[in-house]
Design an enzyme around this catalytic site. Structure first.
Site, PDB file in Angstrom:
ATOM      1  N   CYS A   1       0.868  -1.173   0.000  1.00  0.00           N
ATOM      2  CA  CYS A   1       0.000   0.000   0.000  1.00  0.00           C
ATOM      3  C   CYS A   1       0.907   1.225   0.000  1.00  0.00           C
ATOM      4  O   CYS A   1       1.717   1.394   0.928  1.00  0.00           O
ATOM      5  CB  CYS A   1      -0.843  -0.038   1.274  1.00  0.00           C
ATOM      6  SG  CYS A   1      -1.865   1.418   1.542  1.00  0.00           S
ATOM      7  N   CYS A  43      -1.186   3.625  -6.655  1.00  0.00           N
ATOM      8  CA  CYS A  43      -1.991   3.101  -5.542  1.00  0.00           C
ATOM      9  C   CYS A  43      -2.296   1.666  -5.930  1.00  0.00           C
ATOM     10  O   CYS A  43      -2.655   1.398  -7.088  1.00  0.00           O
ATOM     11  CB  CYS A  43      -3.285   3.907  -5.420  1.00  0.00           C
ATOM     12  SG  CYS A  43      -4.551   3.118  -4.397  1.00  0.00           S
TER      13      CYS A  43
HETATM   14  N1  DGL Z   1      -4.031   0.705  -1.755  1.00  0.00           N
HETATM   15  C1  DGL Z   1      -3.546   1.845  -1.119  1.00  0.00           C
HETATM   16  C2  DGL Z   1      -2.365   2.509  -1.818  1.00  0.00           C
HETATM   17  O1  DGL Z   1      -1.642   1.828  -2.474  1.00  0.00           O
HETATM   18  C3  DGL Z   1      -4.441   2.785  -0.398  1.00  0.00           C
HETATM   19  C4  DGL Z   1      -5.818   3.048  -0.842  1.00  0.00           C
HETATM   20  C5  DGL Z   1      -6.639   3.721   0.235  1.00  0.00           C
HETATM   21  O2  DGL Z   1      -6.949   3.043   1.220  1.00  0.00           O
HETATM   22  O3  DGL Z   1      -6.962   4.913   0.089  1.00  0.00           O
HETATM   23  O4  DGL Z   1      -2.136   3.673  -1.708  1.00  0.00           O
END
Ligand code: DGL
Length: 266
Positions: free
Chosen positions: A70, A182
Site C-alpha cells: 500500500c 496506488c
Molecule cells: N491501496 C492503497 C495505496 O496503495 C491505499 C488506498 C486507500 O486506502 O486509500 O495507496
C-alpha cells in the site's frame, strides 16, 4: 513462517498476485484493513496508528517478512515500522523513476495517479524532486477508485464515467506514461488502457516490489517453506466464509485474465 502482505483493503492483492507467481514456494498472510479503508483520505497520524495496530496483529502469527502493499501506508509508516521490527519490511512507492526514465528525452510528460495522502506526503514529494530533473511529472488523486474497488465494482458504467470525467479535464496527448501509484488502481488497468490514448504506457511498481522481496529473501538465505497457501484476514478477523475467500481468489483470476489479455496484444 509466512510472508505478510498488508493493505488498507483489497489493493494489496494486485501485489500478492505477482508474489505468488514469482515466489510460489512460500505461504502468505494477507491482511486487508477493510474496516478502515480508504486510508488515502485520512490523516498521516491516524493511518500510522492503523498500520501499527494491524502489523502488531500480523506479527503475532509469526512473519519472516512483511510487504506493505500500500503506497499510502508506506508513506505514513515505513520508517517507524523498520525501526520497530527486525524482519525485513518492504514498502512501495509510485513507480515515478522508471516512468521518467522511459520518457528519455522525448517531450512527453508523466502523470501519476495515487491517493491524496500519498501525493502530499514528503516521501512522494522527495521522490519527485530526486528523479524529475526535467520537470515532466504531474499528479492527481483518484479517491473514488479505491471506493469502487472496495465495492468490487470494476467494470460498471459509474467507474467508466468517473474516469472519463477526470481524464476529460486533462490533455492526455501531452503524456507518454501514467503511473498507477496506488495498489487498488491496477484492478482497473484494462479500463485505463481503453480510455487512454493507445501509445501511453501504464506503469506500476508491483513487480518491482516483489522482485525486491525476492532479492531480500535470497540475501537472507531464506529457506522456502510453503506452497503458495494464503490466509486472508480482514481487520483482524480470519476469513472463514468460503464465499468471501472465493471472492478474494476471484480478484487474482481477474488479474490473471488482464495479464493474459496484455500478452495476447504483444
Ligand atoms: N491501496 C492503497 C495505496 O496503495 C491505499 C488506498 C486507500 O486506502 O486509500 O495507496
Amino acid at each position: 513462517m509466512q510472508i505478510g502482505f498488508f493493505d488498507s483493503g483489497i489493493g494489496g492483492i494486485t501485489v500478492l498476485h505477482k508474489a505468488i507467481k514469482l515466489i510460489p514456494n512460500e505461504d502468505y498472510l494477507y491482511y486487508a484493513d477493510t474496516l478502515h479503508a480508504p486510508y488515502g483520505e485520512k490523516s498521516k497520524e491516524y493511518v500510522k496508528d492503523l498500520v501499527f495496530h494491524a502489523v502488531e496483529f500480523m506479527t503475532s502469527k509469526g512473519l519472516k517478512a512483511l510487504v506493505i502493499a500500500c503506497n499510502t501506508a508506506t508513506s505514513a509508516a515505513i520508517g517507524d515500522l523498520r525501526c520497530k521490527y527486525d524482519f525485513p519490511v518492504i514498502g512501495m512507492e509510485p513507480a515515478v523513476k522508471p516512468a521518467v526514465e522511459l520518457m528519455g528525452n522525448s517531450n512527453k510528460r508523466v502523470l501519476v495517479f495515487a491517493t491524496e495522502l500519498s501525493l502530499k506526503e514528503d516521501k512522494f514529494q522527495d521522490l519527485v524532486k530526486k528523479v524529475d530533473h526535467r520537470h515532466i511529472v504531474d499528479y492527481i488523486p483518484l479517491p473514488k477508485l479505491v471506493r469502487f474497488a472496495e465495492g468490487f465494482q470494476f467494470d460498471s458504467p459509474k467507474v467508466q464515467e468517473y474516469l472519463e470525467s477526470i481524464l476529460s479535464g486533462i490533455n492526455m496527448m501531452n503524456y507518454g506514461a501514467v503511473v498507477l501509484g496506488c495498489t487498488h488502481y491496477p484492478f482497473f488497468k484494462d479500463l485505463f488502457a481503453r480510455l487512454l490514448p493507445k501509445d501511453i504506457l501504464i506503469v506500476d511498481g508491483n513487480l518491482g516490489t516483489v522482485k525486491n522481496l525476492k532479492r531480500i529473501l535470497t540475501q537472507n538465505n531464506n529457506k522456502p517453506e510453503g506452497t503458495g497457501q494464503i490466509d486472508f484476514y480482514q481487520s483482524g478477523v480470519k476469513i472463514e466464509d468460503m464465499d468471501v475467500v472465493r471472492r478474494y481468489y476471484g480478484l487474482m483470476e481477474r488479474l490473471d485474465r488482464m495479464d493474459n489479455e496484455k500478452q495476447a496484444e504483444v
